[in-house]
Every structure is written in C-alpha cells, then in structure tokens.
Design an enzyme around this catalytic site. Structure first.
Site, PDB file in Angstrom:
ATOM      1  N   GLY A  11       1.021  -1.007  -0.088  1.00 41.02           N
ATOM      2  CA  GLY A  11       0.501  -0.157   0.177  1.00 41.02           C
ATOM      3  C   GLY A  11       0.510   1.774   0.005  1.00 41.02           C
ATOM      4  O   GLY A  11       2.001   1.322  -0.793  1.00 41.02           O
ATOM      5  N   CYS A  12       0.329   1.919   0.341  1.00 39.78           N
ATOM      6  CA  CYS A  12       1.148   3.815   0.704  1.00 39.78           C
ATOM      7  C   CYS A  12       2.538   3.242   1.395  1.00 39.78           C
ATOM      8  O   CYS A  12       2.112   3.174   2.549  1.00 39.78           O
ATOM      9  CB  CYS A  12      -0.574   4.816   1.362  1.00 39.78           C
ATOM     10  SG  CYS A  12       1.304   6.580   1.251  1.00 39.78           S
TER      11      CYS A  12
END
Length: 175
Positions: A11-12
């Site tokens: 993810g981020c």
C-alpha cells in the site's frame, strides 16, 4: 553485522515506511517505486496507474538481529494481503501487495512465509512474489514522511494505527 535488503509493497509507502522505522534490527528504510514499465517514474506518474509501478519500501536490516522471516511476518500483519490493488481507501495497481526479493534465498523464505499466511487466510493471499526490477528512489519529500508529518490527516488516520498494531503485536521488536 550482516546487512540484508528486501523490498516490500504494502500500500502507501508512507504507512509501511512508518512501521519499519520502529522495528528493532532495521537499519534503514527508503520509499521508492519498482516492478513497473517506466524507469524512474515520478510520484504523479505512479499515481496515474499508467506506469505499472508499485509503491515500495526498501528495508535494510541487520540479519544478526532480525531475520527475514520476522521482517516478513511483520509485513503480513501491518497490511491487508487479500485485497488486489488496494489498501483501505487507496486503490490502484501502485498499492498492490508484493515481496520483491534481491536474491534466490529470499525468494525461498518469502514463499515459506507466504504459504503459511495463505493457509491462515483460507487461500485468499494475493501478494505477488517477484524479483526486484527497476527500483528507483521516491522523491525526497516522501522519505520519512510520517516522522516529518505525524499530524497530517492521512498519517494520523492511516499510518498511526498501523504503527500501533505493530507495537501491540510485536512488542519485543518495537523501538
């Protein structure tokens, strides 16, 4: 000290970087991009989804203090490895789950851990396991983002809970 590096996409990169900066045995964390079709993309290009690149962190660790298995066990607790191209509200191929190995021995360990995780998740694991390709460092303003902006909304609402989950689950590894 036996220095080792593994690259992870969960993810981020602000969130995963924030967690690994608190892991005892980790010596450095760098945000970047890899495994896409564009060499050295910009953040804007990656966010467009057109590059095929994934947001990653390059985790350097002292293998005499923490094993690759432990690094990966943390990884599979702090993100959702069952959602293709998504982590929470972050959607797109740049947020896919991936373990990008630097050498064959890492692939073997990662496959073992992933098989165990997949069994626990009832076969729902979507994490890709690939050799690292076309890594490039993210722009300077992405490095140590949470450490520099803990009060920023995204950091407070998304990254901070991941750090807390790590702290509670891996108490002995929290620094």
């Amino acid at each position: 000290m036996t220095q080792e590096i593994i690259t992870l996409g969960g993810g981020c990169f602000w969130c995963t970087e924030a967690v690994y900066e608190h892991v005892d045995g980790v010596t450095a964390v760098e945000s970047g991009y890899s495994n896409g079709r564009v060499a050295a993309p910009t953040y804007e290009q990656v966010c467009s989804g057109a590059t095929g690149c994934v947001e990653v962190i390059r985790v350097s660790f002292d293998a005499d203090r923490i094993s690759l298995r432990e690094v990966l066990e943390i990884f599979f607790v702090i993100h959702d490895p069952t959602t293709p191209n998504r982590q929470g509200n972050d959607v797109g191929t740049q947020y896919r789950s991936g373990v990008y190995f630097h050498e064959a021995a890492q692939q073997t360990v990662a496959r073992e851990v992933m098989d165990e995780v997949n069994a626990k998740l009832g076969g729902r694991l979507v994490t890709e396991l690939l050799p690292l390709a076309d890594y490039s460092r993210a722009e300077d303003y992405h490095q140590h983002y949470y450490a520099n902006h803990p009060e920023q909304g995204y950091c407070a609402m998304v990254a901070a809970p991941k750090i807390e989950k790590f702290r509670k689950t891996f108490t002995s590894r929290y620094r």
